[in-house]
Design an enzyme around this catalytic site. Sequence first.
Site, PDB file in Angstrom:
ATOM      1  N   GLU A  57      -0.742 -21.586  -8.989  1.00  0.00           N
ATOM      2  CA  GLU A  57      -0.781 -21.806 -10.440  1.00  0.00           C
ATOM      3  C   GLU A  57      -0.080 -23.115 -10.791  1.00  0.00           C
ATOM      4  O   GLU A  57      -0.539 -23.885 -11.642  1.00  0.00           O
ATOM      5  CB  GLU A  57      -0.045 -20.685 -11.194  1.00  0.00           C
ATOM      6  CG  GLU A  57      -0.576 -19.288 -10.960  1.00  0.00           C
ATOM      7  CD  GLU A  57       0.034 -18.603  -9.755  1.00  0.00           C
ATOM      8  OE1 GLU A  57       0.230 -19.271  -8.713  1.00  0.00           O
ATOM      9  OE2 GLU A  57       0.293 -17.399  -9.833  1.00  0.00           O
ATOM     10  N   CYS A  80       3.361 -14.532  -9.781  1.00  0.00           N
ATOM     11  CA  CYS A  80       4.637 -13.918  -9.386  1.00  0.00           C
ATOM     12  C   CYS A  80       5.650 -13.965 -10.532  1.00  0.00           C
ATOM     13  O   CYS A  80       5.600 -14.815 -11.415  1.00  0.00           O
ATOM     14  CB  CYS A  80       5.190 -14.595  -8.140  1.00  0.00           C
ATOM     15  SG  CYS A  80       5.724 -16.275  -8.400  1.00  0.00           S
ATOM     16  N   ALA A 168      -6.485 -11.211  42.290  1.00  0.00           N
ATOM     17  CA  ALA A 168      -5.446 -10.452  43.001  1.00  0.00           C
ATOM     18  C   ALA A 168      -4.187 -11.296  43.221  1.00  0.00           C
ATOM     19  O   ALA A 168      -3.063 -10.774  43.182  1.00  0.00           O
ATOM     20  CB  ALA A 168      -6.004  -9.958  44.332  1.00  0.00           C
ATOM     21  N   THR A 200       4.109 -11.833  31.651  1.00  0.00           N
ATOM     22  CA  THR A 200       3.126 -12.911  31.491  1.00  0.00           C
ATOM     23  C   THR A 200       3.816 -14.268  31.578  1.00  0.00           C
ATOM     24  O   THR A 200       3.293 -15.209  32.178  1.00  0.00           O
ATOM     25  CB  THR A 200       2.405 -12.770  30.126  1.00  0.00           C
ATOM     26  OG1 THR A 200       1.745 -11.505  30.116  1.00  0.00           O
ATOM     27  CG2 THR A 200       1.406 -13.867  29.889  1.00  0.00           C
ATOM     28  N   ASP A 204       2.555 -16.722  34.445  1.00  0.00           N
ATOM     29  CA  ASP A 204       1.700 -17.862  34.063  1.00  0.00           C
ATOM     30  C   ASP A 204       2.447 -19.076  33.540  1.00  0.00           C
ATOM     31  O   ASP A 204       1.857 -20.135  33.407  1.00  0.00           O
ATOM     32  CB  ASP A 204       0.713 -17.435  32.947  1.00  0.00           C
ATOM     33  CG  ASP A 204      -0.217 -16.321  33.399  1.00  0.00           C
ATOM     34  OD1 ASP A 204      -0.291 -16.090  34.611  1.00  0.00           O
ATOM     35  OD2 ASP A 204      -0.849 -15.699  32.526  1.00  0.00           O
TER      36      ASP A 204
HETATM   37  C1  AOF Z   1       1.815 -16.615  -6.857  1.00  0.00           C
HETATM   38  N1  AOF Z   1       1.124 -17.742  -6.528  1.00  0.00           N
HETATM   39  O1  AOF Z   1       0.380 -19.221  -5.057  1.00  0.00           O
HETATM   40  C2  AOF Z   1       1.629 -17.437  -4.249  1.00  0.00           C
HETATM   41  C3  AOF Z   1       2.316 -16.236  -4.591  1.00  0.00           C
HETATM   42  O2  AOF Z   1       9.236 -17.151  -1.737  1.00  0.00           O
HETATM   43  P1  AOF Z   1       7.924 -17.756  -2.085  1.00  0.00           P
HETATM   44  O3  AOF Z   1       8.024 -18.687  -3.245  1.00  0.00           O
HETATM   45  O4  AOF Z   1       7.228 -18.411  -0.906  1.00  0.00           O
HETATM   46  O5  AOF Z   1       6.989 -16.564  -2.620  1.00  0.00           O
HETATM   47  C4  AOF Z   1       6.208 -15.817  -1.757  1.00  0.00           C
HETATM   48  C5  AOF Z   1       5.705 -14.614  -2.480  1.00  0.00           C
HETATM   49  O6  AOF Z   1       5.128 -14.968  -3.744  1.00  0.00           O
HETATM   50  C6  AOF Z   1       4.570 -13.975  -1.683  1.00  0.00           C
HETATM   51  O7  AOF Z   1       5.012 -12.983  -0.811  1.00  0.00           O
HETATM   52  C7  AOF Z   1       3.696 -13.417  -2.775  1.00  0.00           C
HETATM   53  O8  AOF Z   1       4.177 -12.163  -3.229  1.00  0.00           O
HETATM   54  C8  AOF Z   1       3.841 -14.438  -3.875  1.00  0.00           C
HETATM   55  N2  AOF Z   1       2.887 -15.509  -3.626  1.00  0.00           N
HETATM   56  N3  AOF Z   1       2.371 -15.853  -5.885  1.00  0.00           N
HETATM   57  O9  AOF Z   1       1.959 -16.282  -8.023  1.00  0.00           O
HETATM   58  C9  AOF Z   1       1.009 -18.178  -5.284  1.00  0.00           C
HETATM   59  N4  AOF Z   1       1.572 -17.885  -2.972  1.00  0.00           N
HETATM   60 ZN    ZN Z   2       4.177 -17.716  -7.949  1.00  0.00          ZN
END
Ligand code: AOF
Ligand code: ZN
Length: 350
Positions: A57, A80, A168, A200, A204
């Site tokens: 956003e 968020c 083997a 592993t 390897d």
């Molecule tokens: C949004 N817009 O583009 C994203 C969101 O600690 P941060 O800032 O990296 O936040 C990560 C968390 O925020 C992620 O786990 C998810 O819940 C939200 N990501 N939210 O509004 C975004 N990438």
């Molecule tokens: Zn956000």
Amino acid sequence: MTALPHEIDAMRRALELAAAPDVQFRGNPRVGAVILSPDGNLIGEGAHRGAGTPHAEVAALASASESTVGSTAVVTLEPCAHVGRTGPCVDALLAAGIARVVFAQSDPNVIASGGAQRLRDAGIQVVSEVLSTQSSRLNQAWTYAVTRGRPYVTWKVATTLDGRIAAADRTSRWITSEESRADVHEFRRSVDAVLVGRGTVLADDPQLTVREGSHVLDPEFQPLRVVMGEGELDQGLRIFDETAETLWLRTHSVDEALSTLHERGVRHVMLEGGPTLASAFLAAGAVNAVRWYTAPAILGAGHHAVGDFGVGSIGEMCRLTQTEVTLMGVDVRITGLMSSAHTDSSREKF
Ligand code: AOF
Ligand code: ZN
């Protein structure tokens, strides 16, 4: 409240933007956003590019070609409401004068969620669940991991027709085609961590880094390398070199390993053999998806891809669902999901 046709088109564009960045997301979801002017024109767009970078956003608002007052934000994930590595998107949208928000997937992350309610409380029109299946599909591993509190595990295997990963004498280079190996590198690039057993590493001495041709990507674009197992490991092994970060989990417990990885922000793990670790993960119901490469070659002797994980009779056989078969040069790649009968109930597909 429902989305208008041009908002649904804008959501398709936002999903495209979300899918585009070719970077390490480091445990974060793919998110895209589009800003529409009050008369419905696209005036800004952006995408998230991994942990620590601006949210979608904020990137879209910053790109706006005109005033955003009264405009509509179309986002693939619920904006968020938390201060994480960046500020809350809800505040950024309010400050920009946005009048309406249309989003796809609700944020399953309890720390960040609640954005839709906060927007409504502030008098913003909010439309949710628009093309939300597409968004959660794009973030399948992340959504699973955040919902269940455990990383999503994709088991990758490369075998001969008779299911062997090494001869083997333990030699194993190269069973599969160059196309298969390039595909593995591309997939590695999309996960947060690559996990192998101590056996592993000793057998390897793999480097487990992402390469493009002969070019090894910078450490910041590499997934975390994880080696699991107790006992000694020489620090001179290639897994401990400078090309990427490495975590040594001195445990045999699948649950303990996955909890530690989740705490470190790992959402998608690629399990890369060998047979002991694969059996342990299968027995624990900890494998979610399988990515199997088969080469048209036969060894007759040598090491099998997987050992006994508790199947005693044909009715208990582990059959994959939602399978896809793809040719990789002369090899065949089969991808599929574990059936719920072979996935711990707390890890069922959402
Ligand atoms: C949004 N817009 O583009 C994203 C969101 O600690 P941060 O800032 O990296 O936040 C990560 C968390 O925020 C992620 O786990 C998810 O819940 C939200 N990501 N939210 O509004 C975004 N990438
Ligand atoms: Zn956000």
